[in-house]
Design an enzyme around this catalytic site. Structure first.
Site, short mmCIF file in Angstrom:
data_model
loop_
_atom_site.label_atom_id
_atom_site.label_comp_id
_atom_site.label_asym_id
_atom_site.label_seq_id
_atom_site.Cartn_x
_atom_site.Cartn_y
_atom_site.Cartn_z
N ALA A 59 0.83 -1.20 0.00
CA ALA A 59 0.00 0.00 0.00
C ALA A 59 0.87 1.25 0.00
O ALA A 59 1.35 1.68 1.05
CB ALA A 59 -0.93 -0.02 1.22
N PRO A 82 -5.33 8.56 -1.65
CA PRO A 82 -6.21 9.38 -2.50
C PRO A 82 -5.51 10.64 -3.01
O PRO A 82 -5.73 11.06 -4.14
CB PRO A 82 -7.37 9.73 -1.54
CG PRO A 82 -7.38 8.62 -0.53
CD PRO A 82 -5.96 8.16 -0.37
N GLN A 134 12.32 -4.50 -10.49
CA GLN A 134 11.66 -5.81 -10.61
C GLN A 134 10.16 -5.64 -10.85
O GLN A 134 9.56 -6.34 -11.65
CB GLN A 134 11.93 -6.69 -9.38
CG GLN A 134 11.20 -8.02 -9.46
CD GLN A 134 11.86 -9.14 -8.69
OE1 GLN A 134 13.04 -9.37 -8.82
NE2 GLN A 134 11.08 -9.83 -7.88
N GLU A 135 9.55 -4.67 -10.12
CA GLU A 135 8.11 -4.44 -10.30
C GLU A 135 7.82 -4.06 -11.75
O GLU A 135 6.85 -4.51 -12.35
CB GLU A 135 7.65 -3.33 -9.35
CG GLU A 135 6.16 -3.07 -9.47
CD GLU A 135 5.60 -2.15 -8.39
OE1 GLU A 135 6.34 -1.81 -7.45
OE2 GLU A 135 4.42 -1.77 -8.53
C1 LIG Z 1 -5.84 -1.35 -10.98
C2 LIG Z 1 -4.82 -0.60 -10.17
C3 LIG Z 1 -4.01 -1.31 -9.29
C4 LIG Z 1 -3.09 -0.62 -8.50
N1 LIG Z 1 -2.37 -1.31 -7.56
C5 LIG Z 1 -1.65 -0.62 -6.64
C6 LIG Z 1 -1.06 -1.29 -5.52
O1 LIG Z 1 -1.15 -2.52 -5.37
N2 LIG Z 1 -0.41 -0.54 -4.61
C7 LIG Z 1 -0.28 0.81 -4.73
O2 LIG Z 1 0.33 1.42 -3.86
N3 LIG Z 1 -0.81 1.47 -5.77
C8 LIG Z 1 -1.51 0.80 -6.72
N4 LIG Z 1 -2.09 1.46 -7.78
C9 LIG Z 1 -1.94 2.90 -7.87
C10 LIG Z 1 -1.07 3.38 -9.03
O3 LIG Z 1 0.26 3.02 -8.83
C11 LIG Z 1 -1.28 4.90 -9.16
O4 LIG Z 1 -2.60 5.09 -9.61
C12 LIG Z 1 -0.28 5.54 -10.10
O5 LIG Z 1 1.01 5.52 -9.53
C13 LIG Z 1 -0.65 6.98 -10.45
O6 LIG Z 1 -0.93 7.73 -9.31
P1 LIG Z 1 -2.28 8.61 -9.27
O7 LIG Z 1 -3.40 7.71 -9.59
O8 LIG Z 1 -2.31 9.34 -7.98
O9 LIG Z 1 -2.13 9.64 -10.45
P2 LIG Z 1 -1.46 11.07 -10.38
O10 LIG Z 1 -0.14 10.98 -9.73
O11 LIG Z 1 -2.45 12.04 -9.82
O12 LIG Z 1 -1.26 11.39 -11.92
C14 LIG Z 1 -2.24 12.00 -12.76
C15 LIG Z 1 -1.58 12.31 -14.11
O13 LIG Z 1 -0.51 13.24 -13.93
C16 LIG Z 1 0.66 12.71 -14.50
N5 LIG Z 1 1.83 13.17 -13.74
C17 LIG Z 1 2.02 13.14 -12.40
N6 LIG Z 1 3.23 13.60 -12.09
C18 LIG Z 1 3.83 13.92 -13.26
C19 LIG Z 1 5.10 14.46 -13.62
N7 LIG Z 1 6.04 14.73 -12.70
N8 LIG Z 1 5.37 14.66 -14.92
C20 LIG Z 1 4.46 14.39 -15.88
N9 LIG Z 1 3.24 13.87 -15.61
C21 LIG Z 1 2.93 13.65 -14.31
C22 LIG Z 1 0.50 11.21 -14.42
O14 LIG Z 1 1.37 10.56 -15.33
C23 LIG Z 1 -0.97 11.06 -14.75
O15 LIG Z 1 -1.12 11.08 -16.14
C24 LIG Z 1 -2.97 0.79 -8.62
C25 LIG Z 1 -3.76 1.48 -9.53
C26 LIG Z 1 -4.69 0.81 -10.29
C27 LIG Z 1 -5.58 1.61 -11.21
#
Ligand SMILES: Cc1cc2nc3c(=O)[nH]c(=O)nc-3n(C[C@H](O)[C@H](O)[C@H](O)COP(=O)(O)OP(=O)(O)OC[C@H]3O[C@@H](n4cnc5c(N)ncnc54)[C@H](O)[C@@H]3O)c2cc1C
Length: 378
Positions: free
Chosen positions: A125, A129, A242-243
């Site tokens: 985790a 949000p 690795q991930e």
């Molecule tokens: C089905 C699913 C499974 C998942 N499993 C896990 C899990 O097991 N554990 C876990 O911890 N998380 C998990 N996640 C979360 C996932 O890793 C995040 O959704 C992802 O890292 C993006 O974060 P966010 O959703 O907050 O998007 P945001 O960070 O809000 O990004 C929104 C947009 O802004 C862009 N953006 C953000 N920063 C930059 C930057 N510096 N430069 C350019 N563009 C940028 C992003 O690329 C994206 O297009 C999962 C998500 C899904 C949908």
């Protein structure tokens, strides 16, 4: 067309076992699991009995101590089967390695055997949000209270979230700091104050129990800290190649499988009195996708080889994740197009594979973040 050279006959025998297991134990039930929003818990135990969980974990913790190719086989066969709800890769090749690499001997003895047997399901985790890409902005806190940490906060989008028994939680042990205040804690899901929230309703991966998690004054024993306090970010950076390789393994296998389904379909399906395969557009599209996927396969296998030698670096893994998942989504889209209207019907595996593929560009670090990582190395 280009033979793979990474696997020997033992690996191929294991691949057959995994393939058969999935055909018998998962494929016939996956549609129901999509309706349930999660896979059957028993699948974990059955897979554990066959050595399909955590294949790389050492014998001293009940594992088989195999090389990473065995993990790669499980991941590829899950992708080939289309059973996207099965969260073994994250459990076996992300959660267990964190405990193995950074946990105390006591933590390893306590959790790794149960992850190997499937008695416990693991999750990690990180995302909240308000913080996904920017993990330094994590708000969950773990405050030192002498013999325990007091954990407060919430997480979202957590793979295996409903079924998880043990969760690696990214939290701030020093909320005033960014990366330097971040630590990793092993938290049991039955702890007081730990609540599982919604099983989230997603566009694809319908049988995957991606969930919200909430922590309210959860007492986490001090010994459940992984490694050193404030070192969490450093550990995340170590484990991320690795991930990202796992995501690439799924991407290329899924693309190859989609091309295989499409070839079969267009040879059967007729339009204007002849098979769809006879149209030049179909043949050229499939030829292009085949070439692209061959390139992806070579890139991936070379990265897998580097990883086996302990030489897969962060930018290369990021480039692999970005490029192979873009490839996967392109292949799914073009293949769906060649199925016509049937391709858009949920009962057709290509529709599911198309929906499942989209998130590959988002999780494990978005593809924009992957490009940032690559760009920083240039
Ligand atoms: C089905 C699913 C499974 C998942 N499993 C896990 C899990 O097991 N554990 C876990 O911890 N998380 C998990 N996640 C979360 C996932 O890793 C995040 O959704 C992802 O890292 C993006 O974060 P966010 O959703 O907050 O998007 P945001 O960070 O809000 O990004 C929104 C947009 O802004 C862009 N953006 C953000 N920063 C930059 C930057 N510096 N430069 C350019 N563009 C940028 C992003 O690329 C994206 O297009 C999962 C998500 C899904 C949908």
């Amino acid at each position: 067309m280009i033979p793979r050279t990474l696997f020997d006959s033992d690996h191929e025998a294991f691949r057959d076992v995994v393939k058969k297991f999935l055909e018998q134990e998962a494929v016939p039930y996956h549609e129901q699991w999509e309706k349930d929003g999660q896979i059957d818990r028993n699948l974990w135990k059955k897979a554990g009995e066959l050595g399909m969980l955590c294949p790389t974990m050492p014998e001293e913790y009940g594992g088989t101590g195999c090389d990473f190719r065995y993990s790669a086989i499980v991941i590829e066969e899950i992708a080939n089967s289309g059973c996207s709800g099965i969260g073994f890769p994250l459990h076996s090749d992300i959660v267990a390695p964190y405990i193995l690499h950074y946990g105390s001997e006591e933590l390893k003895q306590k959790y790794i055997p149960k992850l190997i047997s499937g008695e416990m399901v693991g999750a990690i985790a990180m995302t909240e949000p308000g913080a996904g890409s920017d993990l330094q902005g994590v708000k969950t806190t773990a405050i030192d209270k002498g013999d325990h940490y007091l954990l407060n906060g919430s997480k979202t989008f957590i793979t295996n979230g409903q079924l998880a028994d043990v969760v690696i939680v990214v939290a701030k042990t020093d909320p005033a700091e960014g990366a330097k205040g971040t630590s990793l804690l092993v938290v049991e899901a039955n702890s007081d104050g730990f609540e599982k929230g919604q099983n989230l309703d997603k566009v694809g991966m319908k049988a995957q129990d991606t969930s919200e998690l909430f922590f309210q004054d959860v007492k986490v024993p001090k010994e459940n800290l992984l490694g050193g306090e404030g070192q969490g970010f450093f550990y995340l950076m170590q484990e991320l190649p690795q991930e990202r390789l796992l995501v690439g393994l799924t991407a290329v296998a899924a693309a190859e499988t989609a091309i295989k389904w499409t070839k079969e379909y267009v040879k059967e399906r007729k339009a204007f009195g002849k098979p769809v395969m006879t149209f030049q557009n179909t043949r050229f599209k499939l030829a292009e996708l085949t070439a692209d996927t061959l390139a992806g396969r070579c890139f991936l296998d070379r990265c897998l080889e580097l990883h086996l030698e302990g030489k897969l670096d962060v930018p290369t893994a990021a480039a692999l994740k970005q490029w192979t998942t873009d490839l996967q989504c392109k292949v799914m889209d073009e293949c769906m197009q060649l199925f016509g209207g049937y391709g858009y019907m949920w009962e057709y595996p290509i529709a599911r594979a198309w929906a499942d593929s989209r998130v590959q560009k988002i999780y494990a670090g978005t593809n924009e973040i992957m490009k940032e990582i690559v760009a920083r190395s240039l």
